[in-house]
Design a protein around this motif. Structure first.
Motif, short mmCIF file in Angstrom:
data_model
loop_
_atom_site.label_atom_id
_atom_site.label_comp_id
_atom_site.label_asym_id
_atom_site.label_seq_id
_atom_site.Cartn_x
_atom_site.Cartn_y
_atom_site.Cartn_z
N LEU A 132 0.85 -1.19 0.00
CA LEU A 132 0.00 0.00 0.00
C LEU A 132 0.88 1.24 0.00
N ALA A 133 0.50 2.26 -0.77
CA ALA A 133 1.27 3.50 -0.80
C ALA A 133 0.34 4.69 -1.01
N PRO A 134 0.54 5.76 -0.26
CA PRO A 134 -0.28 6.96 -0.45
C PRO A 134 0.19 7.80 -1.64
N ARG A 142 -2.58 16.81 0.94
CA ARG A 142 -3.54 15.75 1.26
C ARG A 142 -3.21 14.48 0.50
N VAL A 143 -3.69 13.37 1.04
CA VAL A 143 -3.64 12.10 0.32
C VAL A 143 -4.84 12.07 -0.63
N VAL A 144 -4.59 12.04 -1.92
CA VAL A 144 -5.69 12.04 -2.89
C VAL A 144 -6.12 10.61 -3.23
N HIS A 145 -5.18 9.67 -3.21
CA HIS A 145 -5.49 8.26 -3.45
C HIS A 145 -4.50 7.37 -2.71
N LEU A 207 3.01 4.70 -9.30
CA LEU A 207 3.10 6.06 -8.76
C LEU A 207 3.72 7.02 -9.78
N GLN A 208 4.72 6.54 -10.51
CA GLN A 208 5.34 7.39 -11.53
C GLN A 208 4.35 7.72 -12.63
N GLU A 209 3.52 6.74 -13.00
CA GLU A 209 2.50 6.99 -14.03
C GLU A 209 1.50 8.03 -13.55
N LEU A 210 1.11 7.93 -12.29
CA LEU A 210 0.17 8.90 -11.74
C LEU A 210 0.78 10.30 -11.72
N SER A 220 4.69 10.57 -4.62
CA SER A 220 4.71 9.51 -3.61
C SER A 220 5.22 10.03 -2.28
N MET A 221 5.72 11.26 -2.27
CA MET A 221 6.23 11.85 -1.03
C MET A 221 5.58 13.20 -0.79
#
Length: 394
Positions: A132-134, A142-145, A207-210, A220-221
């Protein structure tokens, strides 16, 4: 069909979508559009990993994207999983400690990598390495996903002498399901660093794609200012957000410490009542609901109450996005955090008729209940980011 530990266990497993997600297709699509370019789903389809995206800002933290690999692995169709919480994968022998660890990671907005027993739609158990990764907004932190990547582990692979998994390199058909969840060859299998890195690499790629497809900036950070203890104005932590999304009524939270007291959280019911999207209301003062026939008297009463730090209830004519007027019983109140300081103002809306004592009584009871739930959430839950290191459990 039996219900065990909140999970349906049968050969025809079903997952229940929250009744508050009745317009789930629109809500889910908006979840992606507000943070990424329109081509995001096409870009994500290029990745062969088994993964989902979940939105902590929606009721019950539902799945808003599921990869083809995830659907093939679990046996569910896309329509059966979108808008639903991932708990439908749990079953009779799913370790509760693993579930608690995942929940804690979500609350603390951190990575988590753990081995967990899940179940397919047909009821077959399978082990997987779950990472799992925010996904953080670079605008407000904020954490969006949350990204959840699943790497299947079979007994055949787990029993290999070299102890290395190659699940990311195999199709799901090449992996063997566990017919008995207590099979020791997988239950007692200790993940190697290479196993963990394979799962991490999959998360990193997604995460890179997002980040590449983001229209507002995600990462990711979290930004460096958070690690230095500087929390940007209007920030709402995931722990508080998850609690607020459980409150099934129309309300907003505004930040009195920011210029013009902008909305920092809007419930799904508020969006349905007014016709606006979350992106159209966050960061704005509530006056956008006013219109040509809105009386100035209740507006002045609201302003006076806010300046004095008092609660207030008014009946006011507001307007939906489509310009349709509606009478709104509006209750506002300061909401204090655990230290006793005013953290937010809550505005609770109930649509009523022009003049009805019965309506007012119903609205008042609903508003008091909603306000109580909001106050409990703000006082008892961490409102700032919990800065902790990632955890890995093998």
């Amino acid at each position: 069909m039996a219900l065990q530990n909140g999970s349906l266990l049968s050969s025809d497993r079903k997952c229940v979508r929250s009744p508050r997600m009745k317009n789930h297709k629109l809500i889910v699509s908006q979840s992606l559009i507000r943070s990424y370019r329109a081509s995001i789903q096409d870009e994500l389809q290029k990745h062969a990993y088994n993964f989902v995206l979940c939105d902590p800002g929606l009721p019950d933290h539902p799945i808003v994207y599921a990869s083809d690999g995830f659907l093939e692995m679990t046996g569910y169709s896309r329509d059966e999983v979108l808008g639903r919480n991932c708990r439908f994968l749990q079953g009779r022998d799913t370790d509760k400690r693993a579930i608690v660890e995942i929940r804690e990671a979500i609350r603390e907005e951190r990575d988590c990598q753990i081995k967990i027993l899940n179940y397919t739609k047909a009821g077959k158990p399978f082990w997987n390495l779950f990472h799992l990764a925010p996904v953080f907004s670079q605008q407000d932190g904020r954490v969006v996903h949350f990204v959840g990547v699943q790497l299947p582990i079979s007994s055949k692979l787990a029993a290999r002498k070299d102890g290395h998994l190659t699940g990311l390199e195999l199709s799901f058909d090449e992996l063997e399901f566990e017919e008995h969840s207590d099979n020791p060859s997988c239950k007692n299998y200790h993940l190697s660093e290479e196993d963990k890195q394979r799962a991490f690499a999959a998360v990193k790629a997604v995460l890179q794609e997002l980040a590449n497809s983001s229209c507002k900036g995600v990462s990711s950070m979290r930004s460096k200012s958070f690690s230095e203890g500087v929390i940007p104005p209007g920030f709402v932590a995931t722990s508080l957000l998850l609690a607020l999304t459980r409150i099934p009524h129309s309300f907003v939270l505004t930040d009195p410490h920011l210029p013009d007291m902008p909305i920092v959280h809007a419930s799904l019911e508020f969006l349905e009542l007014t016709g606006y999207t979350r992106e159209e209301v966050i960061g704005r003062n509530c006056r956008f609901l006013q219109g040509p026939d809105t009386d100035l008297a209740p507006i002045e009463e609201l302003r006076s109450s806010i300046s004095e730090g008092q609660t207030c209830t008014v009946r006011i004519l507001n307007y939906r996005k489509n310009k349709e007027p509606f009478w709104n019983s509006l209750h506002i109140s300061p909401v204090r955090n655990s230290s006793g300081k005013v953290a937010y103002y809550a505005g609770i809306q109930v649509a009523v008729s022009h003049s009805s004592e019965e309506d007012e009584g119903r609205a008042r009871m609903q508003q008091l209940g909603t306000l109580g739930a909001i106050k409990v959430a703000v006082r008892s839950i961490q409102t700032g980011p919990v800065l902790r290191k990632s955890k890995t459990i093998s």
